[in-house]
Design an enzyme around this catalytic site. Structure first.
Site, short mmCIF file in Angstrom:
data_model
loop_
_atom_site.label_atom_id
_atom_site.label_comp_id
_atom_site.label_asym_id
_atom_site.label_seq_id
_atom_site.Cartn_x
_atom_site.Cartn_y
_atom_site.Cartn_z
CG ASN A 13 15.66 -7.59 29.87
OD1 ASN A 13 15.79 -7.29 28.68
ND2 ASN A 13 16.60 -7.35 30.78
CD1 TRP A 14 11.94 -11.44 25.56
CD2 TRP A 14 11.98 -11.06 23.34
NE1 TRP A 14 10.74 -11.86 25.03
CE2 TRP A 14 10.74 -11.64 23.67
CE3 TRP A 14 12.24 -10.72 22.02
CZ2 TRP A 14 9.76 -11.89 22.72
CZ3 TRP A 14 11.27 -10.97 21.06
CH2 TRP A 14 10.04 -11.56 21.41
CE LYS A 15 19.03 -9.93 30.91
NZ LYS A 15 20.02 -10.18 31.94
CG HIS A 99 19.07 -4.29 32.84
ND1 HIS A 99 20.29 -4.90 32.87
CD2 HIS A 99 18.16 -5.25 33.14
CE1 HIS A 99 20.13 -6.19 33.17
NE2 HIS A 99 18.85 -6.43 33.33
CD GLU A 101 22.42 -7.47 31.41
OE1 GLU A 101 21.70 -7.29 30.42
OE2 GLU A 101 22.31 -8.47 32.16
CD GLU A 170 16.54 -6.91 36.88
OE1 GLU A 170 15.94 -7.90 36.47
OE2 GLU A 170 17.30 -6.23 36.15
N GLY A 176 21.20 -13.61 35.76
CA GLY A 176 21.81 -14.55 34.82
C GLY A 176 22.73 -15.57 35.48
CB SER A 212 18.27 -16.39 38.84
OG SER A 212 19.55 -16.10 38.29
N GLY A 233 14.68 -12.38 32.75
CA GLY A 233 15.58 -12.42 31.60
C GLY A 233 15.50 -13.75 30.89
N GLY A 234 16.46 -14.62 31.18
CA GLY A 234 16.60 -15.90 30.48
C GLY A 234 15.29 -16.68 30.32
P1 PGA Z 1 17.73 -13.24 34.48
O1 PGA Z 1 17.83 -11.67 34.08
O2 PGA Z 1 16.28 -13.54 34.74
O3 PGA Z 1 18.28 -13.96 33.28
O4 PGA Z 1 18.56 -13.41 35.71
C1 PGA Z 1 17.02 -10.71 34.70
C2 PGA Z 1 17.32 -9.35 34.13
O5 PGA Z 1 18.49 -9.04 33.85
O6 PGA Z 1 16.40 -8.52 33.92
#
Ligand code: PGA
Length: 248
Positions: A13-15, A99, A101, A170, A176, A212, A233-234
């Site tokens: 997930n590049w966000k 998600h 967010e 999640e 994050g 994470s 994500g990251g």
């Molecule tokens: P993260 O994000 O791996 O940076 O914790 C995961 C996500 O929000 O899908």
């Protein structure tokens, strides 16, 4: 039973990260590196403007792609929204829905998330439905209640629909933060989600863990019987790190 019947799935997930130059390097890295990954479906969910670039650079590789959100509506006067059929037009296979967010910053309700999942299914995409509790909810012992509430309208879509989607657990406190759930913590919630899916006639649905995930903790998470992969994500912004998760 270990999850032998469910193929592992790792989705990046590049966000809201990337630009044309950065993406072209990252996608080229995935295209070459995917050869080392076996027994795992690998995908990236990218920002809308880069779907065409992603399609061009990943077509014919072992890496599939998708988007991070979709409209619940089929078409019409919905300025700024993107229809599931448009994602299908760029050969997307996946789309994230709900998600945390999106739920937090865009007020997406459980019902809207389920409607988005249904819209995605209608266009032949696989929705990745994200669920998870906040730190406050976890500390109050409400994890299962929150997940039940988030899952209810999704389960109501019925077994036929459920068997065509993916769930991602999640915990918001792990996203994050560098603080992943422990494999045992995650497994407990995954088993709970699995029991709900089984009761709805969809026990074989893949349930991913997100929050994470890195190369260094992926293997211990994937060793758990109900963790079928990861939403990353990251760590998905670095080809070697992302592929090391998929290879774990
Ligand atoms: P993260 O994000 O791996 O940076 O914790 C995961 C996500 O929000 O899908």
């Amino acid at each position: 039973m270990v999850n032998s019947s469910r193929k592992r799935l790792v989705i990046g997930n590049w966000k809201m990260h990337g630009d044309s130059a950065f993406n072209s390097q990252l996608l080229a890295g995935l295209r070459t590196g995917i050869a080392q990954v076996q027994h795992c479906d690998v995908a990236v969910c990218v920002p809308f403007p880069y779907l065409y670039q992603t399609q061009s650079l990943l077509e014919g590789s072992g890496v599939s792609w998708g988007a991070q959100d979709v409209s619940q509506h089929e078409k019409g006067a919905y300025t700024g929204e993107t229809a599931a059929s448009m994602l299908a037009d760029f050969a997307c296979r996946w789309v994230l829905v709900g998600h945390s967010e999106r739920r937090t910053y865009h007020g997406e309700t459980d019902a809207v998330v389920a409607a988005k999942a249904a819209a995605a299914l209608g266009a032949g995409l696989t929705p990745v439905v994200c669920v998870g509790e906040t730190l406050q909810e976890q500390e109050a012992g409400q994890t299962q209640a929150v997940i039940d509430r988030q899952l209810a309208p999704v389960l109501a879509l019925g077994a036929e629909a459920l068997n065509r989607l993916v769930i991602a657990y999640e915990p918001v406190w792990a996203i994050g933060t560098g603080r992943s759930a422990t494999p045992e913590q995650a497994q407990e919630v995954h088993a709970f989600i699995r029991s709900r899916l089984e009761a709805a006639g969809a026990g074989a649905v893949r349930v991913l863990y997100g929050g994470s995930v890195k190369g260094s903790n992926a293997a211990s998470l994937f060793a758990m019987p109900d963790i079928d992969g990861a939403l990353v994500g990251g760590a998905s912004l670095v080809a070697s790190e992302f592929l090391s998760i998929a290879a774990a």
